[in-house]
Scaffold this active site. Structure first.
Site, mmCIF file in Angstrom:
data_model
loop_
_atom_site.group_PDB
_atom_site.id
_atom_site.type_symbol
_atom_site.label_atom_id
_atom_site.label_comp_id
_atom_site.label_asym_id
_atom_site.label_seq_id
_atom_site.Cartn_x
_atom_site.Cartn_y
_atom_site.Cartn_z
ATOM 1 N N LYS A 212 0.876 -1.179 0.000
ATOM 2 C CA LYS A 212 0.000 0.000 0.000
ATOM 3 C C LYS A 212 0.910 1.226 0.000
ATOM 4 O O LYS A 212 1.509 1.585 1.019
ATOM 5 C CB LYS A 212 -0.906 -0.013 1.227
ATOM 6 C CG LYS A 212 -1.927 1.095 1.203
ATOM 7 C CD LYS A 212 -2.967 0.882 2.293
ATOM 8 C CE LYS A 212 -4.025 1.965 2.270
ATOM 9 N NZ LYS A 212 -3.504 3.317 2.343
ATOM 10 N N ASP B 81 2.373 4.873 -0.004
ATOM 11 C CA ASP B 81 1.932 6.071 0.703
ATOM 12 C C ASP B 81 2.114 7.296 -0.183
ATOM 13 O O ASP B 81 3.006 8.108 0.010
ATOM 14 C CB ASP B 81 2.732 6.212 2.002
ATOM 15 C CG ASP B 81 2.032 7.125 2.984
ATOM 16 O OD1 ASP B 81 0.892 7.543 2.689
ATOM 17 O OD2 ASP B 81 2.618 7.420 4.029
ATOM 18 N N TYR C 62 -1.950 0.232 -10.690
ATOM 19 C CA TYR C 62 -2.423 -1.072 -10.207
ATOM 20 C C TYR C 62 -3.873 -1.400 -10.542
ATOM 21 O O TYR C 62 -4.377 -2.450 -10.153
ATOM 22 C CB TYR C 62 -2.225 -1.171 -8.686
ATOM 23 C CG TYR C 62 -2.766 0.031 -7.918
ATOM 24 C CD1 TYR C 62 -4.120 0.233 -7.749
ATOM 25 C CD2 TYR C 62 -1.895 0.985 -7.391
ATOM 26 C CE1 TYR C 62 -4.610 1.325 -7.075
ATOM 27 C CE2 TYR C 62 -2.376 2.089 -6.713
ATOM 28 C CZ TYR C 62 -3.731 2.255 -6.549
ATOM 29 O OH TYR C 62 -4.218 3.353 -5.904
ATOM 30 N N CYS D 265 24.752 32.603 17.610
ATOM 31 C CA CYS D 265 25.079 31.231 17.209
ATOM 32 C C CYS D 265 25.342 30.394 18.461
ATOM 33 O O CYS D 265 26.096 30.821 19.340
ATOM 34 C CB CYS D 265 26.302 31.252 16.303
ATOM 35 S SG CYS D 265 27.011 29.625 16.040
ATOM 36 N N CYS E 276 24.583 31.715 10.780
ATOM 37 C CA CYS E 276 25.710 32.243 11.525
ATOM 38 C C CYS E 276 26.712 32.642 10.454
ATOM 39 O O CYS E 276 27.127 31.815 9.641
ATOM 40 C CB CYS E 276 26.312 31.162 12.428
ATOM 41 S SG CYS E 276 27.912 31.673 13.064
HETATM 42 S S1 IVH Z 1 -6.526 -0.359 -4.485
HETATM 43 C C1 IVH Z 1 -10.878 -0.224 -4.992
HETATM 44 N N1 IVH Z 1 -3.939 -0.726 -4.334
HETATM 45 O O1 IVH Z 1 -4.617 3.410 -0.673
HETATM 46 C C2 IVH Z 1 -9.421 -0.163 -5.031
HETATM 47 N N2 IVH Z 1 -4.840 1.237 -3.367
HETATM 48 O O2 IVH Z 1 -7.764 3.915 0.807
HETATM 49 C C3 IVH Z 1 -8.883 0.746 -4.038
HETATM 50 N N3 IVH Z 1 -3.195 2.711 -2.365
HETATM 51 O O3 IVH Z 1 -6.535 5.959 -1.819
HETATM 52 C C4 IVH Z 1 -7.488 1.045 -4.188
HETATM 53 N N4 IVH Z 1 -1.425 1.490 -2.849
HETATM 54 O O4 IVH Z 1 -4.541 5.594 -3.201
HETATM 55 C C5 IVH Z 1 -4.966 0.082 -4.022
HETATM 56 N N5 IVH Z 1 -1.656 -1.167 -4.285
HETATM 57 C C6 IVH Z 1 -2.687 -0.374 -3.997
HETATM 58 C C7 IVH Z 1 -2.510 0.844 -3.310
HETATM 59 C C8 IVH Z 1 -3.624 1.617 -3.014
HETATM 60 C C9 IVH Z 1 -1.852 2.605 -2.285
HETATM 61 C C10 IVH Z 1 -3.952 3.832 -1.800
HETATM 62 C C11 IVH Z 1 -5.008 4.376 -2.716
HETATM 63 C C12 IVH Z 1 -6.197 4.629 -1.855
HETATM 64 C C13 IVH Z 1 -5.774 4.178 -0.503
HETATM 65 C C14 IVH Z 1 -6.810 3.271 0.092
#
Ligand code: IVH
Length: 708
Positions: A150, A152, A264, A445, A463
């Site tokens: 996931k 960031d 993705y 300083c 400084c």
């Molecule tokens: S799938 C329905 N896959 O995580 C599909 N989200 O609240 C939903 N995110 O805002 C998203 N990596 O921006 C998916 N590999 C990943 C992700 C991902 C980051 C973020 C996405 C979303 C938040 C989930």
């Protein structure tokens, strides 16, 4: 699994034959009539080749040509497009940051809701999720899952028509987002045309995909280092930087931030679309999209094992993740499970334990950097974040403390993520007791106690006392560093010892170090002292660009120094440079110009320069011809450069050769006059030897330019 979509193999890098048939340097000079159809063809071939090299570099991380060759192709394309502006196409690699600034971001309706995810925090939560969805549809018990990191970053939605990138949007409220097309174009890993390889699949008529835009940690740190040397405000963390970059009105600003992308999901599209998440990722990859790493899992145990591995890898990754996403593989099943609120039932985020904790800020300390910048940091009640005890965290700058109203003895939220230095996010105002004290930036300083300066409109406080020991230590460390005077053995430890022992009061003093006084320092035996003196002596031979870099003028790193030596042949000439005149040089703006003028005006620096001159550290370059019409030393000579250079970057040597009248081409031919070689030269060396073309080093090139 039904094979509705045979995954397309990635194009074999080894099989790639440059499609561009003309040696770049020898493009025909074309007549002005009847040229357009030929030119359209040439431009398209050139673009296609560059597009493919971008893909190899930014998506596959596997470039097949050198930066230099790439730069040449790109320069040729820019040159031809400048000549034929009507033939520029929106998918040209040159069109990544060319649009005029927008007044405001337009709104874009998404073709389908851009959903978010529900969270799980434990194996139990995941089991509950599976039980819940299995009750709705039995097929869940038989299905498989794709597990992805996931990321960031920020969701982006990308629209392609007939393979052309036509629009990009932010998530917004999930139904309507903001049009950030021009900003997205600046992301090098985003394909402007799909597929980027000639042997890729036919593009669908329409394809809308979703991905995450973010900044890799090393790129973020490099960006902050650059801003710091230029005396500009640094960014707090990669995510905020990415968010700000994406919503810029001027895409030229976005282009300055090193955004990247992973894709993705298919939001909408025509044609035969993949039926599973595994196939979706293969489909996206076959069109040249960068995709996240992923695992195909069958059971909850397997999913949990992957979650754990990602959790362990989290700190070593070069990008930030805050969990993993588990997706039911079968799209049809996932869709049938439906949506609750704004989240699909068919996927869930497994969130890692927070990397944000709260703790007491006991004190605010202040560091003094090489350029004299004062940087505040928080001294914290030690606290564990993700298995590491943190007792200090950065506070960025004094403005940040004021903006966030961070007070001494506040309870503060602190974040540590991956390789990023821990930083204070802000105070927890609700638990203030009244004992907290507002922090006032120091007027002097903390090291040398001399008054500090704050330039109106600039964020850092400085400084300006060149003799400040803190600055002197950092200055000397920089002076001796590899990119500057490259004094082997003069690292931070020894620098500190020399300054503490009072042997060095400014950087030039290292040239008057004596063996006997070194021997009095702890840990210095005869051999060590002699080696250091030899290394110091050897550094007297460094070329002018390195000496300028070594001075440590704010904003003047190796690249700016190499530009300066094209215009100023020694430190005397540079010390007389005027503010306006310096700004005429490309890449030097008012801040750097002012920093240079100020540096040379300071009496302490003048004294130090006099010592350098006396010690014989006073290199000169051949004066540059004032007037381009005048004969230049390398007029009429054609050069090819190969191998890893030590004195110049590829861009610098090209500028240097051209400034001296030389011509630079990409391949060795009988028209080449000299081959300039660095380390590990390769096939061009062989070719030059075959053709009996003179082969010279960087040093010999300088001599050649001076001798002519
Ligand atoms: S799938 C329905 N896959 O995580 C599909 N989200 O609240 C939903 N995110 O805002 C998203 N990596 O921006 C998916 N590999 C990943 C992700 C991902 C980051 C973020 C996405 C979303 C938040 C989930």
């Amino acid at each position: 699994m039904v094979e509705t979509f045979p995954p397309n193999p990635e194009p074999e890098v080894a099989d790639w034959v440059p499609i561009y048939q003309y040696p770049v340097s020898q493009l025909p000079t074309l007549p002005t009539t009847d040229i357009i159809p030929t030119m359209i063809k040439i431009l398209e071939e050139l673009r296609q080749e560059i597009r493919y090299h971008n893909y190899c570099y930014y998506v596959l991380n596997n470039p097949i040509v050198s930066d230099y060759e790439y730069d040449q192709l790109y320069a040729k394309l820019s040159e031809l497009e400048e000549k034929y502006p009507d033939l520029i196409t929106p998918d040209s690699p040159t069109q990544r940051a060319g649009a005029p600034p927008a007044e405001a971001l337009k709104r874009v309706q998404h073709p389908a809701p851009i959903l978010s995810l529900n969270n799980a925090f434990s194996a139990e939560n995941l089991q509950e999720w599976l039980d819940r969805v299995a009750k709705l549809d039995d097929r869940v018990r038989e299905t498989t899952f794709t597990v992805e990191p996931k990321l960031d970053g920020l969701t982006v939605v990308l629209h392609y028509e007939d393979g052309l990138f036509v629009q990009g949007a932010t998530r917004g409220n999930g139904v309507v987002g903001e049009d950030i097309t021009e900003n997205l174009r600046t992301i090098k890993s985003l394909p402007l045309r799909i597929p980027p390889a000639l042997d890729g699949p036919e593009p669908p008529e329409r394809l809308v995909v979703r991905g995450e835009a973010f900044i890799r940690i090393p790129d973020f740190e490099e960006l902050n280092r650059r801003l710091e040397t230029a005396g500009e405000k640094t960014y707090v963390n990669p995510r905020n930087t990415a968010a700000g970059a994406l919503r810029q009105l001027d895409s030229a600003q976005t282009a300055q931030r090193p955004l990247t992308l992973l894709v993705y999901q298919i939001v909408a599209g025509t044609g035969n679309l993949p039926a599973t998440q595994q196939e979706t990722l293969a489909y996206l990859a076959s069109y040249g999209f960068p995709i996240p790493e992923n695992e195909h899992c069958q059971t909850l145990e397997e999913i949990m094992a992957v979650c754990q591995t990602w959790g362990e890898r989290r700190d070593q990754l070069d990008y930030e993740i805050d969990g993993v996403v588990i997706k039911i593989d079968d799209h049809d099943l996932a869709e049938k499970l439906g949506v609750v609120g704004k989240a699909p039932r068919g996927a869930i985020a497994y969130k890692f334990p927070a990397q944000v904790v709260t703790t007491r800020l006991n004190e605010i300390g202040v560091n003094v950097g090489r350029t004299g910048v004062l940087t505040p940091y928080a001294i914290l009640e030690p606290v564990e974040i993700g298995g590491v005890t943190v007792s200090q965290a950065t506070l960025h700058n004094f403005d940040f403390i004021a903006e966030k109203d961070i007070r001494v003895r506040d309870r503060v939220r602190v974040k540590r993520a991956g390789e990023v230095i821990p930083y204070v996010i802000g105070p927890v105002e609700a638990v203030r007791t009244g004992e907290e004290q507002i922090f006032i930036p120091p007027a002097t300083c903390p090291v040398c106690e001399q008054p500090v300066e704050h330039i109106e409109g600039e964020v850092p406080w400085y400084c300006v006392n060149a003799a400040c020991p803190a600055q002197l230590i950092r200055n000397l460390e920089h002076f001796a560093s590899r990119e500057a005077m490259d004094i082997v053995g003069l690292g931070i430890k020894i620098v500190e010892q020399l300054v503490r022992a009072g042997l060095v009061k400014d950087v030039a003093d290292i040239y008057s170090l004596k063996r006997d006084s070194l021997l009095e320092i702890e840990g210095f035996a005869a051999k060590k002292a002699e080696n250091l003196l030899l290394a110091v002596e050897a550094s007297k031979e460094r070329p002018l660009a390195r000496v300028i870099t070594a001075l440590g003028i704010r904003g003047v790193g190796a690249a700016v120094s190499s530009d300066l030596v094209l215009f100023y042949h020694d430190l005397d000439a540079l010390s007389k440079a005027q503010f306006e005149e310096l700004q005429e040089i490309e890449g030097i703006g008012p801040n750097i110009a002012q920093a240079i003028v100020d540096w040379f005006e300071r009496p302490a620096n003048q004294k130090m320069l006099a010592k350098l001159r006396k010690a014989g550290v006073w290199p000169e370059t051949a004066p540059r011809a004032e007037n381009q019409q005048l004969a230049r030393p390398l007029d009429g000579l054609t050069f090819v450069v190969t191998g890893k250079l030590t004195e110049f970057t590829r861009g610098e040597i090209k500028t240097f050769l051209q400034s001296q009248g030389g011509k630079v081409t990409g391949s060795v031919s009988k028209n080449t006059d000299y081959l300039v070689i660095g380390e590990n030269p390769g096939s061009k060396l062989r070719k030059a030897q075959d053709l009996e073309i003179p082969i010279i080093s960087e040093e010999e090139l300088r001599l050649l330019a001076q001798a002519k």
